[in-house]
Scaffold this motif. Structure first.
Motif, PDB file in Angstrom:
ATOM      1  N   MET A  66       0.811  -1.215   0.000  1.00 50.10           N
ATOM      2  CA  MET A  66       0.000   0.000   0.000  1.00 50.10           C
ATOM      3  C   MET A  66       0.849   1.272   0.000  1.00 50.10           C
ATOM      4  O   MET A  66       0.340   2.351  -0.259  1.00 50.10           O
ATOM      5  CB  MET A  66      -0.947  -0.008   1.193  1.00 50.10           C
ATOM      6  CG  MET A  66      -1.969  -1.146   1.148  1.00 50.10           C
ATOM      7  SD  MET A  66      -3.008  -1.124  -0.327  1.00 50.10           S
ATOM      8  CE  MET A  66      -3.935   0.359  -0.046  1.00 50.10           C
ATOM      9  N   GLY A  67       2.122   1.156   0.362  1.00 50.46           N
ATOM     10  CA  GLY A  67       3.025   2.306   0.276  1.00 50.46           C
ATOM     11  C   GLY A  67       3.056   3.204   1.488  1.00 50.46           C
ATOM     12  O   GLY A  67       3.514   4.338   1.393  1.00 50.46           O
ATOM     13  N   PHE A  68       2.584   2.717   2.632  1.00 49.18           N
ATOM     14  CA  PHE A  68       2.680   3.508   3.853  1.00 49.18           C
ATOM     15  C   PHE A  68       2.790   2.594   5.065  1.00 49.18           C
ATOM     16  O   PHE A  68       2.500   1.406   4.993  1.00 49.18           O
ATOM     17  CB  PHE A  68       1.514   4.497   4.013  1.00 49.18           C
ATOM     18  CG  PHE A  68       0.192   4.005   3.517  1.00 49.18           C
ATOM     19  CD1 PHE A  68      -0.293   4.452   2.303  1.00 49.18           C
ATOM     20  CD2 PHE A  68      -0.556   3.119   4.253  1.00 49.18           C
ATOM     21  CE1 PHE A  68      -1.513   3.996   1.832  1.00 49.18           C
ATOM     22  CE2 PHE A  68      -1.776   2.669   3.795  1.00 49.18           C
ATOM     23  CZ  PHE A  68      -2.259   3.110   2.573  1.00 49.18           C
ATOM     24  N   GLY A  69       3.233   3.173   6.178  1.00 49.50           N
ATOM     25  CA  GLY A  69       3.475   2.414   7.391  1.00 49.50           C
ATOM     26  C   GLY A  69       2.204   1.870   8.022  1.00 49.50           C
ATOM     27  O   GLY A  69       1.079   2.259   7.676  1.00 49.50           O
ATOM     28  N   GLY A  70       2.399   0.969   8.969  1.00 48.22           N
ATOM     29  CA  GLY A  70       1.305   0.248   9.606  1.00 48.22           C
ATOM     30  C   GLY A  70       0.263   1.109  10.296  1.00 48.22           C
ATOM     31  O   GLY A  70      -0.910   0.758  10.331  1.00 48.22           O
ATOM     32  N   ARG A  71       0.661   2.229  10.855  1.00 46.44           N
ATOM     33  CA  ARG A  71      -0.315   3.101  11.533  1.00 46.44           C
ATOM     34  C   ARG A  71      -1.310   3.678  10.523  1.00 46.44           C
ATOM     35  O   ARG A  71      -2.506   3.697  10.772  1.00 46.44           O
ATOM     36  CB  ARG A  71       0.379   4.203  12.309  1.00 46.44           C
ATOM     37  CG  ARG A  71       1.173   3.639  13.467  1.00 46.44           C
ATOM     38  CD  ARG A  71       1.026   4.454  14.708  1.00 46.44           C
ATOM     39  NE  ARG A  71       1.679   3.718  15.780  1.00 46.44           N
ATOM     40  CZ  ARG A  71       1.026   3.163  16.784  1.00 46.44           C
ATOM     41  NH1 ARG A  71      -0.273   3.258  16.871  1.00 46.44           N
ATOM     42  NH2 ARG A  71       1.677   2.513  17.721  1.00 46.44           N
ATOM     43  N   GLU A  72      -0.806   4.147   9.388  1.00 50.84           N
ATOM     44  CA  GLU A  72      -1.708   4.669   8.352  1.00 50.84           C
ATOM     45  C   GLU A  72      -2.520   3.529   7.738  1.00 50.84           C
ATOM     46  O   GLU A  72      -3.704   3.687   7.446  1.00 50.84           O
ATOM     47  CB  GLU A  72      -0.928   5.420   7.279  1.00 50.84           C
ATOM     48  CG  GLU A  72      -1.785   5.966   6.161  1.00 50.84           C
ATOM     49  CD  GLU A  72      -2.816   7.007   6.591  1.00 50.84           C
ATOM     50  OE1 GLU A  72      -3.740   7.263   5.805  1.00 50.84           O
ATOM     51  OE2 GLU A  72      -2.723   7.567   7.713  1.00 50.84           O
ATOM     52  N   VAL A  98      -2.099  -3.368  10.726  1.00 51.61           N
ATOM     53  CA  VAL A  98      -1.973  -2.890  12.111  1.00 51.61           C
ATOM     54  C   VAL A  98      -0.573  -2.338  12.334  1.00 51.61           C
ATOM     55  O   VAL A  98       0.336  -2.576  11.540  1.00 51.61           O
ATOM     56  CB  VAL A  98      -2.256  -4.014  13.137  1.00 51.61           C
ATOM     57  CG1 VAL A  98      -3.680  -4.510  13.054  1.00 51.61           C
ATOM     58  CG2 VAL A  98      -1.289  -5.166  12.970  1.00 51.61           C
ATOM     59  N   ALA A  99      -0.400  -1.613  13.437  1.00 52.44           N
ATOM     60  CA  ALA A  99       0.937  -1.149  13.817  1.00 52.44           C
ATOM     61  C   ALA A  99       1.848  -2.362  14.001  1.00 52.44           C
ATOM     62  O   ALA A  99       1.391  -3.449  14.353  1.00 52.44           O
ATOM     63  CB  ALA A  99       0.865  -0.328  15.094  1.00 52.44           C
ATOM     64  N   GLY A 100       3.114  -2.134  13.769  1.00 52.76           N
ATOM     65  CA  GLY A 100       4.087  -3.222  13.838  1.00 52.76           C
ATOM     66  C   GLY A 100       4.691  -3.511  12.481  1.00 52.76           C
ATOM     67  O   GLY A 100       5.649  -4.246  12.357  1.00 52.76           O
ATOM     68  N   ASP A 141       9.507   4.578   8.876  1.00 47.80           N
ATOM     69  CA  ASP A 141       8.261   5.249   8.476  1.00 47.80           C
ATOM     70  C   ASP A 141       7.094   4.372   8.920  1.00 47.80           C
ATOM     71  O   ASP A 141       6.753   3.394   8.264  1.00 47.80           O
ATOM     72  CB  ASP A 141       8.265   5.451   6.957  1.00 47.80           C
ATOM     73  CG  ASP A 141       6.998   6.083   6.428  1.00 47.80           C
ATOM     74  OD1 ASP A 141       6.047   6.313   7.204  1.00 47.80           O
ATOM     75  OD2 ASP A 141       6.937   6.330   5.202  1.00 47.80           O
ATOM     76  N   ASN A 142       6.509   4.736  10.059  1.00 50.05           N
ATOM     77  CA  ASN A 142       5.421   3.940  10.619  1.00 50.05           C
ATOM     78  C   ASN A 142       4.041   4.366  10.128  1.00 50.05           C
ATOM     79  O   ASN A 142       3.034   3.786  10.510  1.00 50.05           O
ATOM     80  CB  ASN A 142       5.471   3.958  12.148  1.00 50.05           C
ATOM     81  CG  ASN A 142       5.129   5.316  12.731  1.00 50.05           C
ATOM     82  OD1 ASN A 142       5.020   6.303  12.024  1.00 50.05           O
ATOM     83  ND2 ASN A 142       4.967   5.356  14.048  1.00 50.05           N
ATOM     84  N   GLY A 143       3.994   5.384   9.281  1.00 53.71           N
ATOM     85  CA  GLY A 143       2.724   5.855   8.750  1.00 53.71           C
ATOM     86  C   GLY A 143       2.183   7.082   9.445  1.00 53.71           C
ATOM     87  O   GLY A 143       1.186   7.648   8.993  1.00 53.71           O
ATOM     88  N   ASP A 144       2.794   7.494  10.526  1.00 51.45           N
ATOM     89  CA  ASP A 144       2.390   8.743  11.195  1.00 51.45           C
ATOM     90  C   ASP A 144       3.164   9.891  10.577  1.00 51.45           C
ATOM     91  O   ASP A 144       4.312   9.713  10.140  1.00 51.45           O
ATOM     92  CB  ASP A 144       2.686   8.673  12.696  1.00 51.45           C
ATOM     93  CG  ASP A 144       1.589   7.987  13.482  1.00 51.45           C
ATOM     94  OD1 ASP A 144       0.495   7.749  12.937  1.00 51.45           O
ATOM     95  OD2 ASP A 144       1.824   7.681  14.674  1.00 51.45           O
TER      96      ASP A 144
END
Length: 148
Positions: A66-72, A98-100, A141-144
Motif C-alpha cells: 500500500m506504500g505507507f506504514g502500519g499506523r496509516e 496494524v501497527a508493527g 516510516d510507521n505511517g504517522d
C-alpha cells in the motif's frame, strides 16, 4: 539506487528481537522484506509461536503493497473495511493492517523495504521495529506524520 542487503536486513531483524528481550516483551518474530516484497531475513525468537513469522511478514507486506506504514494502514483499514477485505481476498490474506509494520527508508526518503514484527502488542512490536531501524542508521516510516 541503494538497496537493502542481506547483512543489513539480518542486523535489523536481530536488533528488533534483541530489543524485545531487553524491554521484557513477549517473544517476537521479525520479517524484513526488500522494496519489492521479497523476504531477506525472517527470524523467530525460539519462544515465539509458530504463526508469528507469518504475521510479521503480513504486516511488512501490507506496508509495501500500500506504500505507507502500519499506523496509516490501520487507519485506512478502519475507515474502509470493504476495501481491505478486497485487498485480503486478492492477497490470500497476506495483508495485516496494524501497527508493527514499518517501512525502511534512506535519509533521503528512498524506500528500501519494510519490517514487520509480531509477538507482543502492536504498539510494542512497532517500538522494537523503530529501535532496530534506527540502530542501523536508516529511517523508520510507521505511517504517522513526521515532525518537521
Amino acid at each position: 539506487m541503494q538497496r537493502l542487503d542481506l547483512a543489513t536486513a539480518t542486523q535489523i531483524a536481530s536488533a528488533a528481537i534483541r530489543a524485545a528481550r531487553e524491554l521484557g516483551l513477549k517473544p517476537m518474530a521479525a520479517a524484513v522484506l526488500d522494496a519489492v516484497g521479497h523476504p531477506l531475513a525472517v527470524l523467530r525468537d525460539e519462544q515465539a509461536s509458530f504463526l508469528r513469522p507469518q504475521i510479521a511478514t503480513g504486516k511488512a507486506r501490507g506496508c509495501l503493497g500500500m506504500g505507507f506504514g502500519g499506523r496509516e494502514l490501520a487507519r485506512r483499514a478502519q475507515a474502509m473495511p470493504a476495501f481491505f477485505d478486497a485487498i485480503n481476498s486478492l492477497t490470500a490474506g497476506e495483508v495485516i493492517p496494524v501497527a508493527g509494520g514499518v517501512l525502511i527508508r534512506t535519509a533521503e526518503g528512498a524506500l528500501l523495504g519494510a519490517i514487520g514484527l509480531s509477538g507482543d502488542t502492536s504498539d510494542n512490536d512497532e517500538r522494537c521495529a523503530l529501535l532496530a531501524i534506527g540502530e542501523v542508521g536508516l529511517i523508520a516510516d510507521n505511517g504517522d506524520p513526521q515532525p518537521a
